[in-house]
Every structure is written in structure tokens, then in C-alpha cells.
Motif scaffolding. Structure first.
Motif, mmCIF file in Angstrom:
data_model
loop_
_atom_site.group_PDB
_atom_site.id
_atom_site.type_symbol
_atom_site.label_atom_id
_atom_site.label_comp_id
_atom_site.label_asym_id
_atom_site.label_seq_id
_atom_site.Cartn_x
_atom_site.Cartn_y
_atom_site.Cartn_z
ATOM 1 N N PRO A 149 2.302 -14.087 -2.672
ATOM 2 C CA PRO A 149 2.378 -13.534 -1.309
ATOM 3 C C PRO A 149 3.299 -12.326 -1.191
ATOM 4 O O PRO A 149 3.004 -11.384 -0.455
ATOM 5 C CB PRO A 149 2.900 -14.718 -0.485
ATOM 6 N N ARG A 150 4.386 -12.339 -1.944
ATOM 7 C CA ARG A 150 5.313 -11.211 -1.836
ATOM 8 C C ARG A 150 4.665 -9.913 -2.328
ATOM 9 O O ARG A 150 4.967 -8.832 -1.820
ATOM 10 C CB ARG A 150 6.586 -11.516 -2.634
ATOM 11 N N GLU A 151 3.773 -10.019 -3.319
ATOM 12 C CA GLU A 151 3.115 -8.829 -3.834
ATOM 13 C C GLU A 151 2.270 -8.165 -2.757
ATOM 14 O O GLU A 151 2.158 -6.930 -2.710
ATOM 15 C CB GLU A 151 2.239 -9.186 -5.028
ATOM 16 N N LEU A 152 1.662 -8.961 -1.897
ATOM 17 C CA LEU A 152 0.826 -8.403 -0.836
ATOM 18 C C LEU A 152 1.663 -7.560 0.121
ATOM 19 O O LEU A 152 1.294 -6.429 0.470
ATOM 20 C CB LEU A 152 0.123 -9.534 -0.079
ATOM 21 N N LEU B 57 10.391 -5.898 5.919
ATOM 22 C CA LEU B 57 9.624 -6.708 4.988
ATOM 23 C C LEU B 57 10.518 -7.841 4.478
ATOM 24 O O LEU B 57 11.408 -7.630 3.674
ATOM 25 C CB LEU B 57 9.143 -5.841 3.823
ATOM 26 N N ASN B 58 10.265 -9.057 4.958
ATOM 27 C CA ASN B 58 11.114 -10.192 4.587
ATOM 28 C C ASN B 58 10.274 -11.469 4.567
ATOM 29 O O ASN B 58 10.399 -12.332 5.434
ATOM 30 C CB ASN B 58 12.274 -10.335 5.568
ATOM 31 N N PRO B 59 9.391 -11.625 3.549
ATOM 32 C CA PRO B 59 8.545 -12.821 3.489
ATOM 33 C C PRO B 59 9.385 -14.077 3.312
ATOM 34 O O PRO B 59 10.351 -14.106 2.543
ATOM 35 C CB PRO B 59 7.652 -12.571 2.270
ATOM 36 N N GLN C 280 -10.267 -0.035 8.872
ATOM 37 C CA GLN C 280 -11.117 -0.320 7.726
ATOM 38 C C GLN C 280 -10.572 0.314 6.461
ATOM 39 O O GLN C 280 -10.642 -0.275 5.368
ATOM 40 C CB GLN C 280 -12.538 0.186 7.999
ATOM 41 N N ALA C 281 -9.991 1.499 6.590
ATOM 42 C CA ALA C 281 -9.389 2.153 5.419
ATOM 43 C C ALA C 281 -8.199 1.351 4.897
ATOM 44 O O ALA C 281 -8.015 1.222 3.680
ATOM 45 C CB ALA C 281 -8.968 3.570 5.774
ATOM 46 N N ILE C 282 -7.411 0.795 5.791
ATOM 47 C CA ILE C 282 -6.280 -0.042 5.373
ATOM 48 C C ILE C 282 -6.777 -1.291 4.657
ATOM 49 O O ILE C 282 -6.251 -1.679 3.603
ATOM 50 C CB ILE C 282 -5.425 -0.412 6.601
ATOM 51 N N LEU C 283 -7.812 -1.921 5.204
ATOM 52 C CA LEU C 283 -8.366 -3.125 4.570
ATOM 53 C C LEU C 283 -8.958 -2.804 3.205
ATOM 54 O O LEU C 283 -8.811 -3.591 2.256
ATOM 55 C CB LEU C 283 -9.427 -3.743 5.480
ATOM 56 N N ASP C 284 -9.634 -1.662 3.098
ATOM 57 C CA ASP C 284 -10.203 -1.285 1.798
ATOM 58 C C ASP C 284 -9.113 -1.098 0.755
ATOM 59 O O ASP C 284 -9.286 -1.508 -0.415
ATOM 60 C CB ASP C 284 -11.016 0.007 1.948
ATOM 61 N N ASP C 285 -8.002 -0.514 1.145
ATOM 62 C CA ASP C 285 -6.897 -0.322 0.196
ATOM 63 C C ASP C 285 -6.309 -1.652 -0.240
ATOM 64 O O ASP C 285 -6.007 -1.860 -1.424
ATOM 65 C CB ASP C 285 -5.805 0.550 0.829
ATOM 66 N N ILE C 286 -6.147 -2.575 0.702
ATOM 67 C CA ILE C 286 -5.581 -3.892 0.358
ATOM 68 C C ILE C 286 -6.528 -4.658 -0.551
ATOM 69 O O ILE C 286 -6.129 -5.230 -1.583
ATOM 70 C CB ILE C 286 -5.282 -4.689 1.637
ATOM 71 N N GLN C 287 -7.806 -4.687 -0.192
ATOM 72 C CA GLN C 287 -8.775 -5.438 -0.982
ATOM 73 C C GLN C 287 -9.002 -4.798 -2.349
ATOM 74 O O GLN C 287 -9.235 -5.489 -3.336
ATOM 75 C CB GLN C 287 -10.084 -5.561 -0.212
ATOM 76 N N SER C 288 -8.916 -3.483 -2.427
ATOM 77 C CA SER C 288 -9.027 -2.814 -3.719
ATOM 78 C C SER C 288 -7.858 -3.192 -4.621
ATOM 79 O O SER C 288 -8.031 -3.409 -5.822
ATOM 80 C CB SER C 288 -9.069 -1.304 -3.507
ATOM 81 N N PHE C 289 -6.689 -3.303 -4.041
ATOM 82 C CA PHE C 289 -5.519 -3.706 -4.831
ATOM 83 C C PHE C 289 -5.695 -5.128 -5.371
ATOM 84 O O PHE C 289 -5.422 -5.397 -6.551
ATOM 85 C CB PHE C 289 -4.275 -3.619 -3.956
ATOM 86 N N MET D 58 -0.665 -17.589 -9.456
ATOM 87 C CA MET D 58 -0.347 -18.053 -8.106
ATOM 88 C C MET D 58 -1.622 -17.950 -7.272
ATOM 89 O O MET D 58 -2.094 -16.869 -6.955
ATOM 90 C CB MET D 58 0.755 -17.193 -7.499
ATOM 91 N N ARG D 59 -2.179 -19.080 -6.952
ATOM 92 C CA ARG D 59 -3.385 -19.125 -6.125
ATOM 93 C C ARG D 59 -2.958 -19.255 -4.661
ATOM 94 O O ARG D 59 -2.341 -20.246 -4.273
ATOM 95 C CB ARG D 59 -4.255 -20.318 -6.522
ATOM 96 N N SER D 60 -3.280 -18.245 -3.872
ATOM 97 C CA SER D 60 -2.809 -18.188 -2.488
ATOM 98 C C SER D 60 -3.975 -18.245 -1.520
ATOM 99 O O SER D 60 -5.030 -17.629 -1.751
ATOM 100 C CB SER D 60 -2.002 -16.908 -2.232
ATOM 101 N N SER D 61 -3.746 -18.976 -0.455
ATOM 102 C CA SER D 61 -4.676 -18.979 0.681
ATOM 103 C C SER D 61 -4.020 -18.169 1.796
ATOM 104 O O SER D 61 -3.066 -18.616 2.431
ATOM 105 C CB SER D 61 -4.960 -20.407 1.142
ATOM 106 N N LEU D 62 -4.520 -16.951 2.015
ATOM 107 C CA LEU D 62 -3.896 -15.999 2.925
ATOM 108 C C LEU D 62 -4.658 -15.929 4.231
ATOM 109 O O LEU D 62 -5.896 -15.865 4.244
ATOM 110 C CB LEU D 62 -3.869 -14.608 2.295
ATOM 111 N N THR D 63 -3.922 -15.943 5.345
ATOM 112 C CA THR D 63 -4.521 -15.755 6.677
ATOM 113 C C THR D 63 -3.822 -14.579 7.341
ATOM 114 O O THR D 63 -2.832 -14.738 8.052
ATOM 115 C CB THR D 63 -4.375 -17.025 7.528
ATOM 116 N N PRO D 64 -4.307 -13.354 7.094
ATOM 117 C CA PRO D 64 -3.658 -12.177 7.687
ATOM 118 C C PRO D 64 -4.143 -11.928 9.104
ATOM 119 O O PRO D 64 -5.276 -12.238 9.473
ATOM 120 C CB PRO D 64 -4.095 -11.049 6.752
ATOM 121 N N TRP D 65 -3.257 -11.357 9.898
ATOM 122 C CA TRP D 65 -3.584 -10.901 11.258
ATOM 123 C C TRP D 65 -3.012 -9.484 11.368
ATOM 124 O O TRP D 65 -1.805 -9.283 11.465
ATOM 125 C CB TRP D 65 -2.955 -11.825 12.294
#
Length: 626
Positions: A321-324, A349-351, A556-565, A513-520
Motif C-alpha cells: 500500500p505504501r508504494e501506491l 502522505l502518511n499511510p 482518466q489520465a491520473i487513473l491510467d498512470d496509476i494502473q500503468s504503474f 504483498m497481495r493488497s485489496s485496495l478501495t481507492p476514492w
């Protein structure tokens, strides 16, 4: 904040050059006007020292006022020093690269306010007006509530002074009716001139108070409520009554009553209030026209949108999660910097990782970032620009009338001194001569008092137009991206091993690390406004959000960058360079040679794996027979 120079400019130019030029021109004229009386002092000293002192005093006043206006105008035309840290942040900035700058800022919002605005699709900038006058103004001009605080405050302040003027004039009309019709008795002809002078003073103070613009007005909405209205009504009702009682009391004194009776039979001129009232009404109409048209043009550009773009989903990814969060801060949002200026961080930024056991747990974290606001001036109409210039010119002209009136008083002072010298030249003045001198002196004094009132009226309305038009010159608008991310979920740790075959020469063990992420994720393209000033703190005043526009393409551009990473991440460690690959190949060759060694001394060929297994089984069967 300090002037932080950068080779790439933000494009903010000095908006006060035209205003400063007009102000400097007025200052130059007044300065030249003040020099003339000072040059006359040398010759006047030999003729009349009193007149010389009066000339010197008027000259110094004009010279000081002219130099002040000239210096202020030139100061407004000087270079506008704008660093890379402006404008002020919306909320306290926690960016590590802007620590020192953030200490000097005084933002208008808090991060919780921005979160509420994004989550609730609302704008907390547009607060409800408080007070009768404030509500009345916002009812007559509905879109006024969507303007920045300084513009709303000047509209309320002008309306308050206008209402005070109307009520005071109604009270004066009633008082004049009572006095002129004889209902007030013998005190009517004395009460009306005194009340006229008090009315003029009250109107001057009201409009002078309305012309004052406070810097505090950009932080909150002023209250124009029932208390101010009650003060106005109290003055309109109680002032004539109290003055009438005082005059009645004085007339009961024998000496005063005898003096008043003599003055009534003389040729005294009563105080003429009509010119002053006409000036107030005329200048109020001119000022009101300029302000109303400017506000109308400004409200025509109001959109007042409170839209955002939102994304909610559930991701199942092999990622810590911290990597995200680190990727969003250091890559995704850093790629959206404006002219490579650090973003404003309103939530750090303080997960929060809550490890429930050795290999699993839950997490939560949030971050709020605004990109560097880009200067985005409003596209004003030609009419708005013309009205802004003409209102500035009108203000400077009215401020210029006052010095000319003061300059004219120099000649009036000479007339009064000649009148005094003529009276002093009489050895034994008779009662008629004394009475004529007093009447002439009184009438001249009334004329001078009228000129002083006219000067103060012109100065009050000139100051009002100057300050109000300055507010319209000072508005600066910016455009920026505001992003808020909140992510919660769980994670489990597992071990992934590759290359553990019996003949594998290399192996790779990885903890995944298998993560189940729920972003908003909520983002909005916001338009904010601040009001500049001349000097060291030119663009360092509070900034207010006026519009919030949705931005689906940027989202959508932000989501594409996150999902590409996340899709390009490597879960299994592998060899990355030629040297490691060569070393691995050598190990593989050594392993091959080890497997090629014979099992017995008389065996010359390499046994296969199947042959090794058969030989081992045969030896196990033969051992019991022996």
C-alpha cells in the motif's frame, strides 16, 4: 514571503500601471499648485505676515498632498516583483520544499474545509449575508453572493451610505417643513441652519467612512445589519429634537435672547445647504452608476459551478500500500506540476498500516494536493475596461477639485484680511460700523465654510471612486488542479519461489504483498481569486475558490498512470545486467559438469537420471540376499 526568483516567469504583470499614471498626473498638478503659494511667501512677508503664514500653510498642505499622490502613483507603476511561491496556498502547505514559505502564509481555508467542499460538492466561500442592509443588497443583486469578498463588501458599504443619505434627507425634509411652516415656533428659523450644517457634516462622515477599504475585508464579509440602521434612524429622529431643546434652553437666557433678536434684524445670510446637498446627490449618482455597471459586468462572468470528477473502485493487486501512495505523490502528481513548481500539499502522505499478524493486516491513508496555480486572467469586456478607466479618472478629478478649492481659499483669506484691516483703521468705530463689520465677516465666513464643505464632499467621493476602482484593478484569477485521494483496504503477505527444480541452477524467492485496495479519488479544476497590492506583499493575500469544474479527462489520465504503474511492476526478481547473466551461466556450466561425473570408477559414460534410479533400486534388492 520572499521573492523566489525563477527563470520561468508566472506571467503576472503589474495591473496598476494605468491607475498609477493617472494618480501621478494628479499629484504633479497638485505639487505645482502648492509651489506657487510658497514662492509668494517672500514678497508677502513684507506686506502682511499673517497672509504670508496663511499662504505658507496652504502651500505646504498642497505640496505635501501632491508629493504623496505623485510618489504613490510612481510606486504603482514600478516593476511588479512576483516570485515562484505566489499566490498564497488555499490551506496550510505541508510540502517539504516549501517549509519556510508556508510559515509566512495566511491561508483562508483549512484542509478539512477543502475536503468538505470536494466531498459535498459545495463552496464554503459563498457565505450567507448577515444584517438587514446586507440581505437587501444581495436580494436586489442575486449574483453578488458569488463575487469575491472585497467586491461584496464595497457593494454593501456603498449601499449602507446611500440608505443613510436617503433617511437623513427625509429627516431634513420633515425638519424643514416643521420650521418653515411655523410649527416649531420662534426656534424654527434658528434650528434649520444649525441642523443643515449638522446634516452636511453627517453626510460627509458617512461617505468618507464608506470610501475606506480595509485589507481585513478580503477575509470575511462585513455586517451591515440592524444596528447600523438603528443608528441612522436615531440620528434622523433625535438630532432635530435635541437641537430644538438646546436652542429653546439658550433662548430663555436674557442676554442670548437679546443677541438673537438683534441678529434677526440684521442682514445675515443663512447657511445655504442646497449646493452641498446637490453635490452629494450628484456625486452619489455618478459613483453609484460606475459601481453598479462594474458589478453588473463582473457578475455576468460568474459561473459558480461546484462540480468534481470522482472515481471509486476495488483493485486486487500485488503491491504494498505504501508504494501506491508514494507513486501518486512522486510520479503521478509530480508529472502534473505547472512549470516544475512544487505542488501544494494540504494532507501529508502518511499511510497508516495496521499489522494484525505476521503476514496480514489492514491499511488506510489519504493525500490532498493542489498543483501550482496558473495565472488565468478573466476576459473582461471592452465596456468593463472602459468603465474601470473612467471611474479611476472621475476619482482623480474629484480629488483634484479639493486642492483647487483650497488654493482659491488663499484669495478669500486676502479679502477677509483686507476687511479686518479696514475696520482696524477706523479710530473710533461706531455701533453701525461694528455691526456692518460683524455681518460682513460672518457672511464671508459662511462662504468659506461652504467651500470647505464642498472640498470635503469632493474629497470623500473622489476617495471612494479611487479605492473602489482600485479593487477592480487588483483582482487576479488563477486556475489549478485539486486532487484528494483516500484509500483503504487489507493486505496479506505470501512467498513466491521460482527456480527450485532439481536441475535448476538458480532460484528466486520473493515475498509478495497481495493488497485489496478501495481507492476514492476526487479531483476538480478550480478557479480561485486574490487581490493584489503594490509593494512587498503584492500577491500574498488570501485566495478564495470561486468555481469548481469537473475534469473527467484529467481524472482518466491520473487513473491510467496509476494502473500503468501497477501493471508494469515486477513481482519476481530477475537478472538485470550482463555480468550477473554471465555469472549465472558459469554456475549452470559447473552444475552440468557435476551431473556428468560417473557413478563408479569403471563407468565411462554419463548415467541418465532413469539409470541412476534403476541402479539404486537394484542395490536395495540385493542387500537382503547377502
Amino acid at each position: 514571503m520572499a521573492y523566489d526568483y525563477g527563470s520561468e516567469s508566472l506571467g503576472i504583470r503589474n495591473p496598476f500601471k494605468a491607475e498609477g499614471l493617472l494618480r501621478a498626473a494628479r499629484g504633479l498638478v497638485v505639487t505645482l499648485l502648492g509651489i506657487y503659494p510658497l514662492l509668494q511667501v517672500v514678497s508677502l512677508v513684507q506686506q502682511d505676515k499673517t497672509l504670508a503664514w496663511i499662504s505658507a500653510a496652504i502651500g505646504f498642505v498642497l505640496l505635501a498632498g501632491g508629493l504623496r499622490a505623485l510618489g504613490g502613483g510612481i510606486f504603482q507603476m514600478l516593476r511588479f516583483f512576483v516570485g515562484r511561491s505566489v499566490p498564497t496556498s488555499l490551506a496550510p502547505n505541508y510540502s517539504k520544499s516549501e517549509r519556510e514559505t508556508a510559515k509566512l502564509e495566511k491561508p483562508h481555508y483549512k484542509s478539512i474545509d477543502l475536503e468538505e467542499m470536494l466531498m459535498g460538492r459545495k463552496n464554503k466561500t459563498f457565505v450567507e449575508p448577515v444584517g438587514f442592509i446586507s440581505r437587501l443588497v444581495h436580494t436586489l443583486v442575486p449574483k453578488l453572493i458569488f463575487l469575491p469578498y472585497p467586491l461584496r463588501n464595497l457593494a454593501q458599504r456603498f449601499s449602507g451610505a446611500l440608505i443613510a443619505t436617503i433617511i437623513a434627507l427625509v429627516a431634513y425634509a420633515l425638519t424643514a417643513f416643521v420650521c418653515l411652516t411655523g410649527l416649531a415656533g420662534d426656534t424654527g428659523d434658528i434650528l434649520l441652519p444649525f441642523f443643515s450644517a449638522v446634516l452636511v457634516i453627517y453626510l460627509i462622515l458617512s461617505w468618507r467612512g464608506a470610501s475606506t477599504v480595509y485589507r481585513q475585508a478580503e477575509r470575511s464579509i462585513e455586517t451591515q445589519g440592524n444596528l447600523k440602521l438603528a443608528k441612522i434612524m436615531a440620528f434622523a429622529i433625535l438630532a432635530p429634537v435635541i437641537m430644538g431643546l438646546i436652542i429653546n434652553f439658550l433662548l430663555q437666557q436674557p442676554d442670548i435672547a437679546e443677541l438673537v433678536a438683534e441678529l434677526r434684524q440684521s442682514e445675515l445670510h443663512s447657511f445655504a445647504i442646497a449646493p452641498q446637498l446637490l453635490l452629494v446627490l450628484l456625486f452619489a449618482a455618478i459613483s453609484g452608476t460606475f459601481i453598479f455597471l462594474l458589478l453588473k459586468q463582473r457578475t455576468a462572468q460568474v459561473k459558480a459551478q461546484t462540480k468534481v470528477s470522482e472515481y471509486r473502485a476495488n483493485w486486487q493487486e500485488n503491491i504494498h500500500p505504501r508504494e501506491l501512495f508514494v507513486n501518486i505523490d512522486n510520479i503521478v502528481m509530480a508529472n502534473r506540476r505547472y512549470k516544475e513548481i512544487p505542488n501544494r500539499v494540504y494532507r501529508e502522505l502518511n499511510p497508516n498500516l495496521n499489522e494484525q499478524s505476521e503476514s496480514k493486516g489492514n491499511f488506510s491513508g489519504e493525500i490532498m494536493i493542489e498543483t501550482q496555480p496558473a495565472y488565468a486572467p478573466l476576459e473582461h469586456t471592452a465596456l468593463f475596461k472602459q468603465l474601470r478607466v473612467f471611474s479611476t479618472i472621475a476619482g482623480q478629478v474629484l480629488l483634484l477639485i479639493g486642492p483647487f478649492i483650497l488654493f482659491y481659499l488663499l484669495f478669500e483669506a486676502r479679502s477677509i484680511l483686507e476687511l479686518v484691516h479696514q475696520f482696524q483703521a477706523i479710530a473710533r468705530p461706531s455701533d453701525a460700523a461694528t455691526q456692518s463689520f460683524v455681518i460682513s465677516l460672518f457672511n464671508e465666513s459662511q462662504f468659506i465654510l461652504s467651500l470647505l464643505f464642498s472640498w470635503l464632499i469632493c474629497h470623500s467621493f473622489g476617495r471612494l471612486l479611487e479605492n473602489y476602482s482600485h479593487t477592480f484593478w487588483a483582482e487576479l484569477n488563477f486556475n489549478s488542479l485539486l486532487v484528494y485521494l483516500k484509500c483503504e483496504g487489507t493486505y496479506t503477505e505470501s512467498k513466491l519461489t521460482t527456480g527450485k527444480g532439481i536441475y535448476d541452477s538458480t532460484a528466486s524467492e520473493n515475498y509478495v504483498m497481495r493488497s485489496s485496495l478501495t481507492p476514492w479519488i476526487i479531483s476538480s479544476r478550480i478557479m480561485s481569486s486574490t487581490f493584489a497590492d503594490s509593494g512587498a506583499k503584492n500577491v500574498e493575500h488570501p485566495r478564495h475558490i470561486l468555481e469548481m469544474e469537473d475534469n473527467p479527462q484529467e481524472m482518466q489520465a491520473i487513473l491510467d498512470d496509476i494502473q500503468s504503474f501497477m501493471s508494469n511492476r515486477e513481482t519476481i526478481a530477475s537478472i538485470k545486467n550482463a555480468q550477473d547473466l554471465s555469472n549465472t551461466e558459469q554456475i549452470y556450466q559447473i552444475n552440468q559438469q557435476s551431473r556428468a561425473m560417473p557413478v563408479t570408477s569403471d563407468q565411462a559414460t554419463l548415467s541418465s537420471p532413469q539409470q541412476d534410479a534403476d541402479a539404486s533400486a537394484a542395490q536395495a534388492i540385493e542387500q537382503p540376499k547377502s
